[in-house]
Each structure stands twice: as C-alpha cells, then as structure tokens.
Design a protein around this motif. Structure first.
Motif, PDB file in Angstrom:
ATOM      1  N   PHE A 207       8.984  22.872 -42.084  1.00  0.00           N
ATOM      2  CA  PHE A 207       8.165  22.909 -40.890  1.00  0.00           C
ATOM      3  C   PHE A 207       6.693  22.946 -41.270  1.00  0.00           C
ATOM      4  CE2 PHE A 207      12.166  24.411 -39.349  1.00  0.00           C
ATOM      5  CZ  PHE A 207      12.243  23.901 -38.058  1.00  0.00           C
ATOM      6  N   GLU A 208       5.877  22.332 -40.468  1.00  0.00           N
ATOM      7  CA  GLU A 208       4.445  22.419 -40.673  1.00  0.00           C
ATOM      8  C   GLU A 208       3.942  23.793 -40.254  1.00  0.00           C
ATOM      9  OE1 GLU A 208       2.610  19.347 -38.488  1.00  0.00           O
ATOM     10  OE2 GLU A 208       3.610  17.716 -39.553  1.00  0.00           O
ATOM     11  N   VAL A 209       2.917  24.258 -40.942  1.00  0.00           N
ATOM     12  CA  VAL A 209       2.283  25.510 -40.534  1.00  0.00           C
ATOM     13  C   VAL A 209       1.421  25.206 -39.328  1.00  0.00           C
ATOM     14  CG1 VAL A 209       0.677  27.319 -41.194  1.00  0.00           C
ATOM     15  CG2 VAL A 209       2.310  26.434 -42.862  1.00  0.00           C
ATOM     16  N   ILE A 210       1.629  25.944 -38.244  1.00  0.00           N
ATOM     17  CA  ILE A 210       0.926  25.695 -36.989  1.00  0.00           C
ATOM     18  C   ILE A 210      -0.002  26.862 -36.707  1.00  0.00           C
ATOM     19  CG2 ILE A 210       1.207  25.337 -34.510  1.00  0.00           C
ATOM     20  CD1 ILE A 210       3.900  24.093 -35.147  1.00  0.00           C
ATOM     21  N   SER A 211      -1.240  26.553 -36.460  1.00  0.00           N
ATOM     22  CA  SER A 211      -2.199  27.619 -36.169  1.00  0.00           C
ATOM     23  C   SER A 211      -2.050  28.069 -34.739  1.00  0.00           C
ATOM     24  CB  SER A 211      -3.626  27.125 -36.420  1.00  0.00           C
ATOM     25  OG  SER A 211      -3.912  26.019 -35.589  1.00  0.00           O
ATOM     26  N   GLU A 212      -2.492  29.294 -34.443  1.00  0.00           N
ATOM     27  CA  GLU A 212      -2.387  29.848 -33.104  1.00  0.00           C
ATOM     28  C   GLU A 212      -3.461  30.903 -32.901  1.00  0.00           C
ATOM     29  OE1 GLU A 212      -1.342  32.439 -35.779  1.00  0.00           O
ATOM     30  OE2 GLU A 212       0.017  30.742 -35.555  1.00  0.00           O
ATOM     31  N   PRO A 213      -3.791  31.186 -31.634  1.00  0.00           N
ATOM     32  CA  PRO A 213      -4.785  32.227 -31.384  1.00  0.00           C
ATOM     33  C   PRO A 213      -4.240  33.584 -31.786  1.00  0.00           C
ATOM     34  CG  PRO A 213      -3.719  31.548 -29.348  1.00  0.00           C
ATOM     35  CD  PRO A 213      -3.249  30.596 -30.415  1.00  0.00           C
TER      36      PRO A 213
ATOM     37  N   ILE B 211      24.628  30.945 -35.955  1.00  0.00           N
ATOM     38  CA  ILE B 211      23.850  30.797 -34.726  1.00  0.00           C
ATOM     39  C   ILE B 211      22.744  31.859 -34.690  1.00  0.00           C
ATOM     40  CG2 ILE B 211      23.893  31.074 -32.205  1.00  0.00           C
ATOM     41  CD1 ILE B 211      25.205  28.534 -32.964  1.00  0.00           C
ATOM     42  N   TYR B 212      21.534  31.443 -34.300  1.00  0.00           N
ATOM     43  CA  TYR B 212      20.494  32.417 -33.960  1.00  0.00           C
ATOM     44  C   TYR B 212      19.974  32.058 -32.576  1.00  0.00           C
ATOM     45  CZ  TYR B 212      16.950  35.947 -34.380  1.00  0.00           C
ATOM     46  OH  TYR B 212      16.213  37.098 -34.163  1.00  0.00           O
ATOM     47  N   ILE B 213      19.788  33.088 -31.731  1.00  0.00           N
ATOM     48  CA  ILE B 213      19.374  32.887 -30.344  1.00  0.00           C
ATOM     49  C   ILE B 213      18.040  33.587 -30.114  1.00  0.00           C
ATOM     50  CG2 ILE B 213      19.998  33.139 -27.928  1.00  0.00           C
ATOM     51  CD1 ILE B 213      22.911  33.471 -28.816  1.00  0.00           C
ATOM     52  N   ALA B 214      17.088  32.873 -29.554  1.00  0.00           N
ATOM     53  CA  ALA B 214      15.777  33.450 -29.243  1.00  0.00           C
ATOM     54  C   ALA B 214      15.248  32.802 -27.971  1.00  0.00           C
ATOM     55  CB  ALA B 214      14.801  33.231 -30.396  1.00  0.00           C
ATOM     56  N   ASN B 215      14.172  33.367 -27.445  1.00  0.00           N
ATOM     57  CA  ASN B 215      13.515  32.830 -26.260  1.00  0.00           C
ATOM     58  C   ASN B 215      12.097  32.389 -26.594  1.00  0.00           C
ATOM     59  OD1 ASN B 215      15.516  33.228 -24.161  1.00  0.00           O
ATOM     60  ND2 ASN B 215      15.125  35.424 -24.352  1.00  0.00           N
ATOM     61  N   VAL B 216      11.558  31.497 -25.774  1.00  0.00           N
ATOM     62  CA  VAL B 216      10.155  31.124 -25.902  1.00  0.00           C
ATOM     63  C   VAL B 216       9.269  32.334 -25.643  1.00  0.00           C
ATOM     64  CG1 VAL B 216       8.313  29.638 -25.010  1.00  0.00           C
ATOM     65  CG2 VAL B 216      10.653  28.748 -25.196  1.00  0.00           C
ATOM     66  N   ILE B 217       9.601  33.093 -24.608  1.00  0.00           N
ATOM     67  CA  ILE B 217       8.837  34.273 -24.204  1.00  0.00           C
ATOM     68  C   ILE B 217       9.629  35.520 -24.579  1.00  0.00           C
ATOM     69  CG2 ILE B 217       7.797  35.503 -22.255  1.00  0.00           C
ATOM     70  CD1 ILE B 217       6.416  32.878 -22.882  1.00  0.00           C
TER      71      ILE B 217
ATOM     72  N   PRO C  57       3.714  31.218 -30.408  1.00  0.00           N
ATOM     73  CA  PRO C  57       3.619  31.260 -31.881  1.00  0.00           C
ATOM     74  C   PRO C  57       4.694  32.112 -32.548  1.00  0.00           C
ATOM     75  CG  PRO C  57       1.440  31.408 -30.923  1.00  0.00           C
ATOM     76  CD  PRO C  57       2.406  31.493 -29.782  1.00  0.00           C
ATOM     77  N   TYR C  58       5.206  33.121 -31.853  1.00  0.00           N
ATOM     78  CA  TYR C  58       6.301  33.918 -32.423  1.00  0.00           C
ATOM     79  C   TYR C  58       7.547  33.061 -32.615  1.00  0.00           C
ATOM     80  CZ  TYR C  58       3.577  38.126 -31.231  1.00  0.00           C
ATOM     81  OH  TYR C  58       2.608  39.089 -31.150  1.00  0.00           O
ATOM     82  N   LEU C  59       7.879  32.258 -31.609  1.00  0.00           N
ATOM     83  CA  LEU C  59       9.035  31.380 -31.722  1.00  0.00           C
ATOM     84  C   LEU C  59       8.820  30.337 -32.823  1.00  0.00           C
ATOM     85  CD1 LEU C  59      11.780  30.266 -30.711  1.00  0.00           C
ATOM     86  CD2 LEU C  59      10.469  28.858 -29.101  1.00  0.00           C
ATOM     87  N   LYS C  60       7.636  29.772 -32.894  1.00  0.00           N
ATOM     88  CA  LYS C  60       7.343  28.787 -33.931  1.00  0.00           C
ATOM     89  C   LYS C  60       7.566  29.383 -35.318  1.00  0.00           C
ATOM     90  CE  LYS C  60       3.897  26.172 -31.267  1.00  0.00           C
ATOM     91  NZ  LYS C  60       4.595  24.868 -31.269  1.00  0.00           N
ATOM     92  N   ARG C  61       7.161  30.652 -35.491  1.00  0.00           N
ATOM     93  CA  ARG C  61       7.346  31.278 -36.799  1.00  0.00           C
ATOM     94  C   ARG C  61       8.826  31.562 -37.064  1.00  0.00           C
ATOM     95  NH1 ARG C  61       6.181  30.798 -41.752  1.00  0.00           N
ATOM     96  NH2 ARG C  61       6.211  32.722 -42.973  1.00  0.00           N
ATOM     97  N   GLN C  62       9.578  31.959 -36.039  1.00  0.00           N
ATOM     98  CA  GLN C  62      11.023  32.148 -36.203  1.00  0.00           C
ATOM     99  C   GLN C  62      11.683  30.845 -36.654  1.00  0.00           C
ATOM    100  OE1 GLN C  62      11.612  33.859 -32.178  1.00  0.00           O
ATOM    101  NE2 GLN C  62      12.787  35.479 -33.194  1.00  0.00           N
ATOM    102  N   LEU C  63      11.307  29.742 -36.021  1.00  0.00           N
ATOM    103  CA  LEU C  63      11.863  28.439 -36.392  1.00  0.00           C
ATOM    104  C   LEU C  63      11.475  28.062 -37.822  1.00  0.00           C
ATOM    105  CD1 LEU C  63      11.169  26.625 -33.030  1.00  0.00           C
ATOM    106  CD2 LEU C  63      13.426  26.767 -34.097  1.00  0.00           C
ATOM    107  N   ALA C  64      10.238  28.371 -38.204  1.00  0.00           N
ATOM    108  CA  ALA C  64       9.770  28.028 -39.541  1.00  0.00           C
ATOM    109  C   ALA C  64      10.487  28.834 -40.616  1.00  0.00           C
ATOM    110  CB  ALA C  64       8.258  28.252 -39.635  1.00  0.00           C
TER     111      ALA C  64
END
Length: 250
Positions: free
Chosen positions: A48-54, A142-148, A168-175
């Motif tokens: 995964f690409e590293v994605i910046s976030e506030p 299986i891993y289950i998470a939410n956007v929020i 950004p929390y979900l993005k990091r979980q995916l990464a």
C-alpha cells in the motif's frame, strides 16, 4: 431471540448459508467453489502507498506511521472530531490481524457503541452465517472494521469532516493487514473506499481496486434484514469474492 438458522430460513437462504464449524471450513470452501461461477482474475498482492492525513497535534506521530498496538490506543483515545463527545466506546475492529479478507462497514450502531465491537446483534449474526457459508469466520482469515470508529448520533450518515478525521485510521489498518481482498459492506463504505458517489446497485456488479487490491461491493447485512429480496444478490457477491480470492491463490 430467534436462532441464526431460523433467520436464514426466513430469508430463504437455507441450506446454502449455514454456519460451519472450524473443522468443516475446508469442506465449505470446496463446496462454495463448486456453487459459484468461475472467475479468471489475477491481481497480485501489492504494497500500500503511504497516505498522508491531517493530524490534530504537530507533535504526534502521523497515523500513517503507527504500528498496530499504537494505532489501537490512538483510536481508543481519539478526540479528532465531535463524535468523541457522545460515544461509549470506540470500535476499532475485530478478527484475524493477518487476514486475507478485510470487511469494511460504515460506522458503529447502538449495540456496537455499547460493546465496542463491530457487527453485533442480528446483522452480525447474519454476517457470520454468510461468512460461514464460504468457510470463513471472524477468527480465521477475516478482519472487520468500519470507516468511522465512533457512533454518529442517531445513526445518521457521517459528515465530511468526520470522515476526513477518522478515515486515516482505516487506511492504516488496511496498510498493516494488507488483505488480498476487500469486501465493502453497504453504500457508505463502498463510496468512501472507492471515492465515488455511484449507487451501490451499479458498484455491486463490477470488481474494483483499492491500492491494487480487488474490492467487491455488497449490501450491508442490516439492509438485508429489511430487504429480503436482495439476499440472492448478496450471495452472488459473496460467491464472486470467493472465486476472485481462489483465482489469485491457485
């Protein structure tokens, strides 16, 4: 409370959606493979690409650099948006932290907020039975998470600024997990992952990509409990996900 099998019988899904025990997982995958049409998809697992976030504090380590335990602790104590004010628990996620499949939902509901776990109650039981039909459980692959991660008041749709702070929390979980396949449960999750405003009916019928990983869009289990005729479409989506995963691993 009705038993899970009685729920499935009411939905008209028996005997296909039947919860399997751990000892029958292998057999369930084989049976599911025979039941679903062949899909010729080869999508290699990619970094995964590293994605910046506030970030709320300049001194904090960016979310995109956190390890799993630190990420979980950051979520538990998060005050990045107004949703922290009325929550009982944050809902980080649950399942196999080395999962090959990652399921992504919208946001916690009342039961999830109370227990701190995603997809509980009747919708959670239906989801577990659906996964069991293809030989999978929350503890196995299986891993289950939410956007929020916090419940929006009254289960309203999350607002744009809330998504910007929490996604950004979900993005990091995916990464960190780096799943081989993503199953987006419901319109909001699909639109958030794919950055689109397309309808779920149009998104369902195609294989999408998130950072090089196949994404299958399907209905949220809570929606299926209210709209029984769509259960056959959800089963087709799950078959598609299973066949894509098997095509990548054979």
């Amino acid at each position: 409370m009705p038993e899970p099998d009685s729920i499935l019988e009411e939905l008209g899904l028996t005997p296909v959606w039947r919860t399997r025990t751990a000892s029958t997982i292998g057999a369930a995958e084989s049976a599911a493979a025979e039941a679903c049409p062949s899909v010729d998809v080869k999508a290699p697992k990619k970094e995964f690409e590293v994605i910046s976030e506030p970030i709320s504090e300049v001194s904090e380590t960016p979310i995109s650099l956190l390890d799993w335990d630190t990420l979980k602790a950051r979520v538990a104590n998060c005050t990045r948006c107004r949703l922290c004010e009325k929550r009982n628990h944050t809902v980080f996620g649950i399942g196999d932290e080395k999962a090959s499949w990652m399921l992504v939902g919208e946001a916690p509901g009342a039961n999830e907020d109370r227990l701190g776990e995603p997809f509980v109650g009747q919708a959670g039981k239906l989801l577990d039975n659906m996964l069991g039909a293809v030989g999978r459980t929350r503890e196995n692959g299986i891993y289950i998470a939410n956007v929020i991660k916090c419940r929006p008041p009254g289960n309203r749709d999350p607002q744009l600024d809330e998504v910007a702070q929490c996604e950004p929390y979900l993005k990091r979980q995916l990464a960190i997990i780096r799943p081989q396949l993503i199953l987006a449960l419901g319109r909001f999750a699909a639109q958030s992952l794919l950055k689109t405003d397309a309808s779920i009916s149009s998104l369902r019928t195609r294989v999408h990509q998130y950072e090089g990983v196949p994404v299958i869009v399907t209905y949220h289990p809570a929606y299926l409990l209210r709209n029984l005729p769509d259960k056959a479409k959800a089963w087709a989506d799950l078959c598609r996900a299973q066949e894509i995963y098997q095509a990548m691993n054979h």
